[in-house]
Design an enzyme around this catalytic site. Structure first.
Site, PDB file in Angstrom:
ATOM      1  N   LYS A 247       0.854  -1.190   0.000  1.00  0.00           N
ATOM      2  CA  LYS A 247       0.000   0.000   0.000  1.00  0.00           C
ATOM      3  C   LYS A 247       0.891   1.242   0.000  1.00  0.00           C
ATOM      4  CE  LYS A 247      -4.183  -2.224   1.683  1.00  0.00           C
ATOM      5  NZ  LYS A 247      -3.757  -3.623   1.430  1.00  0.00           N
ATOM      6  N   THR A 277       6.600 -19.827  -1.820  1.00  0.00           N
ATOM      7  CA  THR A 277       7.782 -19.265  -2.469  1.00  0.00           C
ATOM      8  C   THR A 277       8.028 -17.845  -1.969  1.00  0.00           C
ATOM      9  OG1 THR A 277       7.426 -20.594  -4.448  1.00  0.00           O
ATOM     10  CG2 THR A 277       8.793 -18.632  -4.702  1.00  0.00           C
ATOM     11  N   THR A 362     -17.797  -6.530   1.456  1.00  0.00           N
ATOM     12  CA  THR A 362     -16.742  -5.670   1.992  1.00  0.00           C
ATOM     13  C   THR A 362     -17.301  -4.710   3.032  1.00  0.00           C
ATOM     14  OG1 THR A 362     -15.637  -5.828  -0.160  1.00  0.00           O
ATOM     15  CG2 THR A 362     -14.859  -4.135   1.355  1.00  0.00           C
TER      16      THR A 362
END
Length: 404
Positions: A247, A277, A362
């Site tokens: 961000k 990974t 959301t």
């Protein structure tokens, strides 16, 4: 079972509710943020981005880009595997040292994203601490909720930012069991800020471990960008500070910081760390450059705050309703999923302004919104165009205005 018909039906439900999400095909141009090119139906158009979480434009910063290019030349593209096998690059070690220093902690641990750092850390802590009870803020992010749920630990949800309710709930559990309090500093959809001092005092009173998500605050607050906890002088009161590199730092990745033993414990037991990974060295190098820059430079933070104030002033003058808060996030309230999508689509199609609608899950149904995030790189002309466009749309759609 007709699987394709099932998938189609569920997608049609989203369309009917106005919650179907469409990805805007955008191409950002280095050095020109918030400008971007939109690809749509065979055409290209210039647009202005108003909903990026690259809050300070650090993804466009020359120091960051140069560090990433140099790292590719020096180390290649990928990390080579998981950190445990062949993926630990010296750049990862340097980045963890930089993050530990940023938050005043002994150690840090890198993850591939902020979502993974929350999920893996909370899952591991809550599942392995003996008889652990987790106390979770009612508005915590999905990554925190999923991590706690996956741990199968007992969970108690306390009212949003209500330290008195937390105190009451902590008082009702066995004082000998392990307790973990998980909360955020800046809540990304409403933009409100947690009473960190009071929550930490209550947690300490009951012998609970504190876990603070600072993903929407790191880089943005505090004299060196350490977040709200740094700004308020409370970093030493928090056991685990979690953050993101994707961000305000403008790159990608997540992390936790804490004591050396705590970070080593998560490193040794968290499946979300062990079997993933590692971040490419170039991303780690870019993150180091971004963090070091924001530890020294205050211009980006101050200019962003000026632009946030300008946007709010313009919205107030135009009577556009927005949720007031003490952060950099400006939720323009619509209250209807279909209307929010229409406004977003019209802003993009007619005014070349990109602001995504925020809908359920959301945010709660009935609180749909446009989430605006001014950056230090938006100009006064950009701000005027945004406010004027919203005002015209508000009139066109006969939406209620806010009386000053």
């Amino acid at each position: 079972m007709d699987f394709e018909s099932f998938f189609q039906g569920k997608l049609e439900d989203l369309h009917e509710e106005g919650r179907y999400r469409v990805f805007a095909d955008l191409e950002r141009h280095a050095g020109q943020f918030p400008r971007a090119t939109r690809y749509f139906e065979g055409e290209k158009r210039d647009v202005s981005i108003w909903c990026s979480n690259d809050y300070l434009g650090m993804g466009q910063n020359k120091n960051v880009m140069d560090a990433m290019k140099n790292a590719i030349d020096a180390h290649g593209a990928g990390a080579g595997g998981t950190r445990n096998i062949s993926g630990t690059n010296h750049t990862h070690v340097l980045l963890e040292e930089e993050l530990a220093d940023l938050h005043g902690k002994e150690a840090a641990l890198l993850f591939t994203s902020g979502y993974v750092s929350n999920w893996a850390s909370l899952t591991t802590l809550a599942s392995m601490l003996p008889n652990c009870v987790v106390f979770s803020d009612a508005d915590n992010h999905a990554s925190m909720i999923e991590g706690i749920r996956h741990s199968k630990a007992e969970k108690r949800i306390f009212k949003h930012n209500d330290w008195k309710d937390l105190d009451e709930k902590l008082s009702k559990v066995d004082p000998d069991c392990a307790k973990l309090v998980a909360f955020e500093s800046v809540y990304s959809m409403d933009g409100d800020i947690a009473p960190i001092k009071e929550i930490c005092e209550i947690a300490k009173k009951h012998g609970a471990l504190t876990y603070l998500d600072e993903v929407h605050a790191v880089g943005l607050y505090g004299p060196r960008g350490g977040g709200i906890a740094e700004e308020r002088g409370l970093m030493d009161q928090i056991d685990i500070i979690e953050g993101t590199l994707g961000k305000a730092f403008g790159v990608m990745g997540g992390y936790i910081t804490g004591t050396a033993k705590l970070c080593d414990f998560i490193r040794s037991y968290a499946s979300g760390f062990i079997f993933t990974t590692a971040l490419p060295p170039a991303l780690a190098a870019g993150a180091i450059a971004s963090i070091q820059h924001l530890k020294e430079s205050n211009w980006e933070r101050m200019q962003q705050r000026k632009n946030v104030a300008k946007v709010r002033k313009g919205l107030e003058k135009a009577g556009i309703p927005y949720m007031k808060n003490d952060s950099h996030i400006i939720p323009v309230m619509v209250g209807d999923a279909k209307k929010a999508k229409f406004l977003s689509d019209y802003l993009l199609d007619k005014y070349n302004i990109y602001v995504q609608p925020i809908n359920y899950p959301t945010v709660a149904k009935g609180t749909e919104r446009l989430r605006i995030t001014p950056s230090p790189l938006h100009t006064q002309e950009d701000i005027d165009h945004l406010v004027t466009s919203l005002s015209e749309l508000w009139s066109q759609c006969a939406l209620a205005r806010q009386v000053a």
